[in-house]
Design a protein around this motif. Sequence first.
Motif, PDB file in Angstrom:
ATOM      1  N   ARG A 124      11.988   8.988  -1.353  1.00 26.41           N
ATOM      2  CA  ARG A 124      11.931   8.336  -0.351  1.00 26.41           C
ATOM      3  C   ARG A 124      11.189   7.155  -0.068  1.00 26.41           C
ATOM      4  NH1 ARG A 124      14.198  13.203   0.238  1.00 26.41           N
ATOM      5  NH2 ARG A 124      12.640  14.190   1.196  1.00 26.41           N
ATOM      6  N   ARG A 125       9.695   7.370  -0.182  1.00 26.66           N
ATOM      7  CA  ARG A 125       9.396   6.229   0.778  1.00 26.66           C
ATOM      8  C   ARG A 125       9.085   5.459  -0.046  1.00 26.66           C
ATOM      9  NH1 ARG A 125       4.582   8.902   0.149  1.00 26.66           N
ATOM     10  NH2 ARG A 125       4.672  10.286  -0.833  1.00 26.66           N
ATOM     11  N   LEU A 126       9.089   5.297  -1.527  1.00 28.55           N
ATOM     12  CA  LEU A 126       8.904   4.179  -2.526  1.00 28.55           C
ATOM     13  C   LEU A 126       9.650   3.274  -2.792  1.00 28.55           C
ATOM     14  CD1 LEU A 126       7.474   2.390  -4.744  1.00 28.55           C
ATOM     15  CD2 LEU A 126       8.773   4.445  -6.179  1.00 28.55           C
ATOM     16  N   ALA A 127      11.259   3.535  -2.550  1.00 30.35           N
ATOM     17  CA  ALA A 127      13.026   2.744  -2.105  1.00 30.35           C
ATOM     18  C   ALA A 127      11.807   2.416  -0.259  1.00 30.35           C
ATOM     19  CB  ALA A 127      13.534   3.971  -1.613  1.00 30.35           C
ATOM     20  N   ALA A 128      11.944   3.030   0.144  1.00 25.38           N
ATOM     21  CA  ALA A 128      11.542   2.249   1.393  1.00 25.38           C
ATOM     22  C   ALA A 128      10.942   0.802   1.949  1.00 25.38           C
ATOM     23  CB  ALA A 128      11.592   3.288   2.698  1.00 25.38           C
ATOM     24  N   ALA A 129       9.276   1.224   0.968  1.00 24.92           N
ATOM     25  CA  ALA A 129       8.950   0.171   1.038  1.00 24.92           C
ATOM     26  C   ALA A 129       9.546  -0.979   0.021  1.00 24.92           C
ATOM     27  CB  ALA A 129       7.476   0.539   0.373  1.00 24.92           C
ATOM     28  N   VAL A 130      10.231  -0.947  -0.054  1.00 24.85           N
ATOM     29  CA  VAL A 130      10.357  -2.130  -1.229  1.00 24.85           C
ATOM     30  C   VAL A 130      12.144  -3.063  -0.525  1.00 24.85           C
ATOM     31  CG1 VAL A 130       8.909  -1.482  -3.882  1.00 24.85           C
ATOM     32  CG2 VAL A 130      11.102  -0.848  -3.133  1.00 24.85           C
ATOM     33  N   VAL A 131      11.920  -2.571   0.352  1.00 20.93           N
ATOM     34  CA  VAL A 131      13.515  -2.905   0.459  1.00 20.93           C
ATOM     35  C   VAL A 131      13.747  -3.036   1.936  1.00 20.93           C
ATOM     36  CG1 VAL A 131      14.742  -2.415  -1.533  1.00 20.93           C
ATOM     37  CG2 VAL A 131      14.519  -1.044   1.011  1.00 20.93           C
ATOM     38  N   ASN A 132      13.688  -3.718   2.758  1.00 23.18           N
ATOM     39  CA  ASN A 132      15.358  -3.798   4.234  1.00 23.18           C
ATOM     40  C   ASN A 132      15.934  -3.473   4.363  1.00 23.18           C
ATOM     41  OD1 ASN A 132      15.715  -4.484   6.589  1.00 23.18           O
ATOM     42  ND2 ASN A 132      14.714  -6.504   7.413  1.00 23.18           N
ATOM     43  N   ASP A 133      15.763  -2.012   5.059  1.00 27.45           N
ATOM     44  CA  ASP A 133      17.143  -1.373   5.029  1.00 27.45           C
ATOM     45  C   ASP A 133      18.133  -1.564   5.548  1.00 27.45           C
ATOM     46  OD1 ASP A 133      18.581   0.493   2.867  1.00 27.45           O
ATOM     47  OD2 ASP A 133      17.368   2.547   3.900  1.00 27.45           O
ATOM     48  N   HIS A 134      17.469  -1.944   6.947  1.00 28.01           N
ATOM     49  CA  HIS A 134      18.557  -2.943   8.061  1.00 28.01           C
ATOM     50  C   HIS A 134      18.929  -3.855   7.414  1.00 28.01           C
ATOM     51  CE1 HIS A 134      17.328   0.198  10.735  1.00 28.01           C
ATOM     52  NE2 HIS A 134      15.958  -0.049  10.107  1.00 28.01           N
ATOM     53  N   ALA A 135      18.696  -4.790   6.865  1.00 30.71           N
ATOM     54  CA  ALA A 135      18.901  -5.748   6.294  1.00 30.71           C
ATOM     55  C   ALA A 135      19.781  -5.978   4.656  1.00 30.71           C
ATOM     56  CB  ALA A 135      17.718  -7.162   6.545  1.00 30.71           C
ATOM     57  N   GLY A 136      19.442  -4.691   3.903  1.00 25.05           N
ATOM     58  CA  GLY A 136      19.952  -4.739   2.856  1.00 25.05           C
ATOM     59  C   GLY A 136      19.760  -5.573   2.027  1.00 25.05           C
ATOM     60  N   ALA A 188       0.708  -1.113   0.068  1.00 23.65           N
ATOM     61  CA  ALA A 188       0.401   0.126  -0.139  1.00 23.65           C
ATOM     62  C   ALA A 188       0.960   1.036  -0.123  1.00 23.65           C
ATOM     63  CB  ALA A 188      -1.092  -0.246   0.981  1.00 23.65           C
ATOM     64  N   GLU A 189       2.172   0.756   0.868  1.00 21.66           N
ATOM     65  CA  GLU A 189       2.616   2.454   0.625  1.00 21.66           C
ATOM     66  C   GLU A 189       3.666   2.430  -0.474  1.00 21.66           C
ATOM     67  OE1 GLU A 189       5.373   3.250   4.020  1.00 21.66           O
ATOM     68  OE2 GLU A 189       3.327   1.600   5.020  1.00 21.66           O
ATOM     69  N   ALA A 190       3.994   1.438  -1.104  1.00 19.23           N
ATOM     70  CA  ALA A 190       4.937   1.472  -2.491  1.00 19.23           C
ATOM     71  C   ALA A 190       4.227   1.946  -3.543  1.00 19.23           C
ATOM     72  CB  ALA A 190       4.256   0.540  -3.379  1.00 19.23           C
ATOM     73  N   ALA A 191       2.455   2.144  -3.531  1.00 16.45           N
ATOM     74  CA  ALA A 191       1.131   2.099  -4.506  1.00 16.45           C
ATOM     75  C   ALA A 191       0.913   3.367  -4.459  1.00 16.45           C
ATOM     76  CB  ALA A 191      -0.034   1.458  -4.070  1.00 16.45           C
ATOM     77  N   ALA A 192       0.807   4.292  -2.966  1.00 14.70           N
ATOM     78  CA  ALA A 192       0.868   5.103  -2.754  1.00 14.70           C
ATOM     79  C   ALA A 192       1.765   6.301  -2.942  1.00 14.70           C
ATOM     80  CB  ALA A 192       1.031   5.651  -1.129  1.00 14.70           C
ATOM     81  N   ALA A 193       3.231   6.108  -2.750  1.00 13.60           N
ATOM     82  CA  ALA A 193       4.444   6.643  -2.863  1.00 13.60           C
ATOM     83  C   ALA A 193       4.441   6.698  -4.894  1.00 13.60           C
ATOM     84  CB  ALA A 193       5.777   5.988  -2.580  1.00 13.60           C
ATOM     85  N   ALA A 194       4.263   5.635  -5.594  1.00 10.01           N
ATOM     86  CA  ALA A 194       4.083   5.241  -6.660  1.00 10.01           C
ATOM     87  C   ALA A 194       3.429   6.592  -7.415  1.00 10.01           C
ATOM     88  CB  ALA A 194       4.270   4.665  -7.480  1.00 10.01           C
ATOM     89  N   GLY A 195       2.209   6.517  -7.106  1.00  9.04           N
ATOM     90  CA  GLY A 195       0.778   7.477  -7.335  1.00  9.04           C
ATOM     91  C   GLY A 195       1.870   9.078  -7.200  1.00  9.04           C
ATOM     92  N   ASP A 196       1.784   8.589  -6.090  1.00 10.68           N
ATOM     93  CA  ASP A 196       2.710  10.380  -5.891  1.00 10.68           C
ATOM     94  C   ASP A 196       3.374  11.011  -6.667  1.00 10.68           C
ATOM     95  OD1 ASP A 196       0.517  10.719  -4.063  1.00 10.68           O
ATOM     96  OD2 ASP A 196       2.108  10.304  -2.411  1.00 10.68           O
ATOM     97  N   LEU A 197       4.074   9.840  -7.441  1.00  5.13           N
ATOM     98  CA  LEU A 197       5.191  10.401  -8.212  1.00  5.13           C
ATOM     99  C   LEU A 197       4.364  10.600 -10.054  1.00  5.13           C
ATOM    100  CD1 LEU A 197       7.763   8.307  -7.429  1.00  5.13           C
ATOM    101  CD2 LEU A 197       8.482  11.115  -7.476  1.00  5.13           C
ATOM    102  N   ASP A 198       3.460   9.998  -9.661  1.00  2.97           N
ATOM    103  CA  ASP A 198       2.493  11.073 -10.664  1.00  2.97           C
ATOM    104  C   ASP A 198       2.823  12.285 -11.747  1.00  2.97           C
ATOM    105  OD1 ASP A 198       2.595   7.924 -11.852  1.00  2.97           O
ATOM    106  OD2 ASP A 198       0.465   7.706 -11.629  1.00  2.97           O
TER     107      ASP A 198
END
Length: 159
Positions: free
Chosen positions: A41-53, A18-28
């Motif tokens: 930044r929100r899109l990137a954070a939604a599709v990764v586990n930053d702590h685990a890389g 849901a966060e990925a979709a919202a962030a991608a939509g905001d980029l339209d």
Amino acid sequence: MDSRDWHALPGPTWYRPAEAAAAAGDLDQPASPDDAASAVRRLAAAVVNDHAGTLYPAAVPAARVLLAVVRDLPGKPRGAVLNTLLDWWGCFVPEPGYDRYRGHDGEPVDLIEAIERQIRGAAGTLRTLACSDGDAGKMAEDLLAHLEAGSWSDLVADD
């Protein structure tokens, strides 16, 4: 991609479609460069586990969205994307169990190869940016150096 597509992608419990979709939509149609950079930044954070890389399968369509930002939205949004792609390249690996998945067409997708292929496809845009002054030009130059040095897949396989 509409929100249903983001929800259809496999991922671990921590994947936030849901966060990925919202962030991608905001980029339209971003309201401002700051809003677009925040959405990146929100899109990137939604599709990764930053702590685990680690990257989730949704990083593949996210890369397509992010590369459109590089092409179309100068300034802060472009810088945020280039910074993200430089972080991902060779440093992030697929989330365990998600290195390959079936795409919406039923065909197998290798996560790292698919993202790398998209970045390589944007090399012309990156070359144009690398000729410019400023941080974006330097980051594009660094990303091109990664492309020229070899395959991200080879780096991931060595880990």
